[in-house]
Motif scaffolding. Structure first.
Motif, PDB file in Angstrom:
ATOM      1  N   GLU A 226      -6.089 -11.531  -3.687  1.00 27.95           N
ATOM      2  CA  GLU A 226      -6.366 -11.914  -5.072  1.00 27.95           C
ATOM      3  C   GLU A 226      -5.241 -11.512  -6.014  1.00 27.95           C
ATOM      4  O   GLU A 226      -5.057 -12.108  -7.078  1.00 27.95           O
ATOM      5  N   HIS A 227      -4.486 -10.483  -5.628  1.00 24.85           N
ATOM      6  CA  HIS A 227      -3.420 -10.010  -6.510  1.00 24.85           C
ATOM      7  C   HIS A 227      -2.110  -9.962  -5.728  1.00 24.85           C
ATOM      8  O   HIS A 227      -2.102  -9.829  -4.495  1.00 24.85           O
ATOM      9  N   ASP A 228      -1.006 -10.074  -6.453  1.00 25.24           N
ATOM     10  CA  ASP A 228       0.278  -9.973  -5.777  1.00 25.24           C
ATOM     11  C   ASP A 228       0.637  -8.504  -5.584  1.00 25.24           C
ATOM     12  O   ASP A 228      -0.114  -7.604  -5.961  1.00 25.24           O
ATOM     13  N   ALA A 229       1.781  -8.261  -4.972  1.00 22.33           N
ATOM     14  CA  ALA A 229       2.189  -6.894  -4.649  1.00 22.33           C
ATOM     15  C   ALA A 229       3.312  -6.414  -5.549  1.00 22.33           C
ATOM     16  O   ALA A 229       4.112  -5.557  -5.158  1.00 22.33           O
ATOM     17  N   SER A 230       3.379  -6.948  -6.756  1.00 19.71           N
ATOM     18  CA  SER A 230       4.493  -6.591  -7.646  1.00 19.71           C
ATOM     19  C   SER A 230       4.485  -5.115  -8.013  1.00 19.71           C
ATOM     20  O   SER A 230       5.526  -4.554  -8.345  1.00 19.71           O
ATOM     21  N   ASP A 231       3.305  -4.471  -7.954  1.00 19.66           N
ATOM     22  CA  ASP A 231       3.253  -3.064  -8.335  1.00 19.66           C
ATOM     23  C   ASP A 231       3.667  -2.128  -7.213  1.00 19.66           C
ATOM     24  O   ASP A 231       3.646  -0.909  -7.375  1.00 19.66           O
ATOM     25  N   LEU A 232       4.055  -2.674  -6.070  1.00 20.29           N
ATOM     26  CA  LEU A 232       4.474  -1.840  -4.944  1.00 20.29           C
ATOM     27  C   LEU A 232       5.986  -1.639  -4.898  1.00 20.29           C
ATOM     28  O   LEU A 232       6.515  -1.054  -3.943  1.00 20.29           O
ATOM     29  N   ALA A 233       6.670  -2.146  -5.885  1.00 19.79           N
ATOM     30  CA  ALA A 233       8.110  -1.900  -6.047  1.00 19.79           C
ATOM     31  C   ALA A 233       8.913  -2.263  -4.795  1.00 19.79           C
ATOM     32  O   ALA A 233       9.771  -1.511  -4.345  1.00 19.79           O
ATOM     33  N   GLY A 234       8.611  -3.397  -4.208  1.00 20.32           N
ATOM     34  CA  GLY A 234       9.393  -3.859  -3.062  1.00 20.32           C
ATOM     35  C   GLY A 234       9.091  -3.160  -1.761  1.00 20.32           C
ATOM     36  O   GLY A 234       9.864  -3.272  -0.800  1.00 20.32           O
ATOM     37  N   LEU A 235       7.987  -2.428  -1.699  1.00 14.56           N
ATOM     38  CA  LEU A 235       7.648  -1.699  -0.478  1.00 14.56           C
ATOM     39  C   LEU A 235       6.753  -2.498   0.456  1.00 14.56           C
ATOM     40  O   LEU A 235       6.242  -1.965   1.434  1.00 14.56           O
ATOM     41  N   THR A 236       6.568  -3.764   0.175  1.00 14.27           N
ATOM     42  CA  THR A 236       5.713  -4.574   1.036  1.00 14.27           C
ATOM     43  C   THR A 236       6.408  -4.862   2.359  1.00 14.27           C
ATOM     44  O   THR A 236       7.635  -4.932   2.438  1.00 14.27           O
ATOM     45  N   ARG A 237       5.620  -5.046   3.375  1.00 16.64           N
ATOM     46  CA  ARG A 237       6.145  -5.334   4.714  1.00 16.64           C
ATOM     47  C   ARG A 237       6.214  -6.829   4.920  1.00 16.64           C
ATOM     48  O   ARG A 237       5.271  -7.562   4.614  1.00 16.64           O
ATOM     49  N   ALA A 238       7.340  -7.299   5.453  1.00 16.82           N
ATOM     50  CA  ALA A 238       7.522  -8.730   5.655  1.00 16.82           C
ATOM     51  C   ALA A 238       6.580  -9.260   6.725  1.00 16.82           C
ATOM     52  O   ALA A 238       6.108 -10.388   6.658  1.00 16.82           O
TER      53      ALA A 238
END
Length: 526
Positions: free
Chosen positions: A54-66
């Motif tokens: 439902e929400h994007d991961a913009s608050d994870l500061a680029g720490l998302t896993r591809a």
């Protein structure tokens, strides 16, 4: 097919066919080869359906896993993969596990059930002490019984296994010498038959290691020990019963000589299973000894995590025990974690937290279910079983120390294979075709071609006879000159004999992850 023709039973003597082992394979023909999960494919799919976030991961500061570097398998594929792998493993729940000096015995399911109780299994190491009173009480009671069984006044519970316990004991010894102005004692004496971790641990602490000779009957050479003791010696490290499966009958004199020289007596407690309830190491003059809870007290080599190797300490070493430890105060049980008051001389910490709770629960459940008389019988039955194996096999194989009984393990050399062209390794590989894990090979090093067998107390006479019948039949085949039967073994294992030298020097230990659409490639660790 009737029940008695399913599987591959251990052959009786004289039933060997041309192949040297029984031709019955039963359900073995239904077992399928299984590659590693990384080799199964499925990199372009997923085994589960997930709703869009439902929400994007913009608050994870680029720490998302591809992507997650695992193949997408369905539930049946996943289940079959791991079941097929489990069918390729030997386990104590399948047959006797005769590794010498390892105490691979049955794991009582009562202990496993207790360790999985939510209050223990779900305990967080940072939970407030006020919420963990039950766990602390169990650790306190376990510590009490460890001290009672060993006749020692103190115990450090944090070490995670035998070698970790050795490190703890030697650090206590080092701290005690330094506190007494004896920091120049830089030598540790170790028998030639010692576990390899003994000299390794001493060297890790910064000590020089000197070997003590062994007598022809497999025990510490007192004359050599006395000649090597002196003001430079910090400690001796002796296993009792020793790695040859023999009790050091001069243990009191070893202790007296060591203390007279101003050194401490470290006892390797790996074989405590052979004397628990029968002998208290504190009565023998021992200053420090680790106890492998995962061996003596029911769970071989781990159990939901690491093992546990508490170290019992003499009064002389107790002040230097590492924090933390459990104490009973006016507000209940709590942990002493700071180097103040009674912990002023503690050498430090062994680990971040107190220990492995699952192992503490298993060990305590084992003690309570056996009682003092039951633990005494553990040692008696372990010794009885080892001597039964020694008696049954001595006519066909050559015991390393034939005179007198052994303790918890029977040790054979390879003299009986002379002239056959067959080695200890060949014989051990042939045992796999008979449905048994090989015994410990080529250890202790003081015995040529050593075959070290420890049945433990949990094996019945029926199981011991199955094991002995198989070894006697193999010995008969070896003496009949059928070297090819052994040189090609194992025939019935999922993999044939490997190049063990290459595997040890160039193992493939990891997989390099590539984009999710491409299977990863093996990463060779040089």
């Amino acid at each position: 097919m009737t029940m008695n023709t399913v599987g591959r039973p251990t052959r009786p003597e004289g039933s060997a066919a041309n192949t040297g082992f029984t031709s019955l394979t039963g359900a073995r023909g239904l077992l399928q080869d299984e590659p590693l999960i990384f080799e199964l494919g499925g990199w372009d799919k997923t085994g589960v359906d997930l709703d869009e976030a439902e929400h994007d991961a913009s608050d994870l500061a680029g720490l998302t896993r591809a992507g997650v570097p695992l193949p997408g398998l369905s539930e049946p594929e996943t289940m079959r993969h791991f079941v097929r792998l489990s069918q390729k493993n030997h386990a104590i729940d399948l047959a006797l596990y005769p590794l010498g000096s390892c105490t691979m015995k049955h794991n009582p399911r009562l202990n496993e059930k207790a360790a999985r109780m939510a209050g223990f299994a779900d305990l967080h190491p940072l939970a407030p002490v006020s919420t963990t009173q039950g766990a602390l009480e169990l650790m306190d009671r376990l510590a009490h019984w460890l001290k009672t069984l060993t006749g020692m006044p103190a115990v450090a519970m944090t070490p995670k296994a035998g070698a970790h316990g050795e490190l703890c004991g030697l650090l206590c010894i080092k701290a005690a010498h330094e506190a007494a102005g004896q920091g120049l004692r830089r030598t540790v004496l170790v028998p030639t038959s010692a576990h390899g971790t003994n000299p390794a641990t001493a060297a890790f602490v910064g000590y020089n290691v000197t070997e003590i000779a062994q007598t022809p009957d497999g025990r510490v050479d007192l004359a050599d020990l006395e000649a090597k003791l002196g003001p430079h010696v910090a400690a001796i490290m002796v296993t009792n019963p020793n790695t040859c499966g023999l009790f050091e009958r001069d243990i009191l004199e070893i202790s007296r000589l060591t203390h007279a020289a101003g050194a401490y007596f470290y006892c390797d407690g790996a074989n405590f299973n052979a004397i628990v309830g029968r002998v208290r190491p504190g009565d023998l003059g021992v200053d420090a000894m680790h106890i492998n809870l995962h061996k003596t007290f029911s769970t071989p080599h781990g159990g939901g995590g690491p093992g546990a190797g508490p170290v019992v300490l003499s009064a002389a070493l107790a002040p230097f025990a590492p924090a933390p430890w459990v104490v009973n105060g006016p507000e209940g049980l709590h942990l002493v974690e700071e180097a103040t008051a009674e912990a002023t001389q503690a050498f430090g910490r062994m680990s971040a937290f107190h220990g492995q709770m699952g192992m503490f629960v298993r060990a305590y459940a084992y003690m309570r279910s056996h009682g003092s008389d039951g633990l005494r019988q553990v040692a008696e039955d372990a010794v009885l079983n080892a001597n039964y194996i020694k008696a049954r096999l001595s006519g066909a194989m050559s015991p390393a120390f034939p005179d007198g009984p052994c303790m918890h393990e029977a040790l054979f050399d390879d003299a009986w294979l002379e002239g056959t062209g067959i080695t200890t390794l060949d014989f051990a590989k042939a045992m796999i075709d008979e449905g048994f894990h090989p015994m410990t090979m080529y250890f202790p090093l003081v015995v040529h071609g050593a075959m070290l067998i420890e049945p433990t107390e949990t094996e019945s006479k029926r199981e011991l006879d199955r094991f002995c019948d198989a070894l006697l039949a193999l010995a008969q085949t070896a003496r009949a000159g059928d070297a090819d039967r052994f040189k090609g073994a194992p025939y019935l294992a999922p993999l044939r004999r490997l190049d063990e030298t290459l595997a040890a020097r160039k193992p493939k230990l990891a997989w390099r992850s590539e984009p999710a659409t491409v299977a990863p490639t093996p990463l060779a660790a040089e």
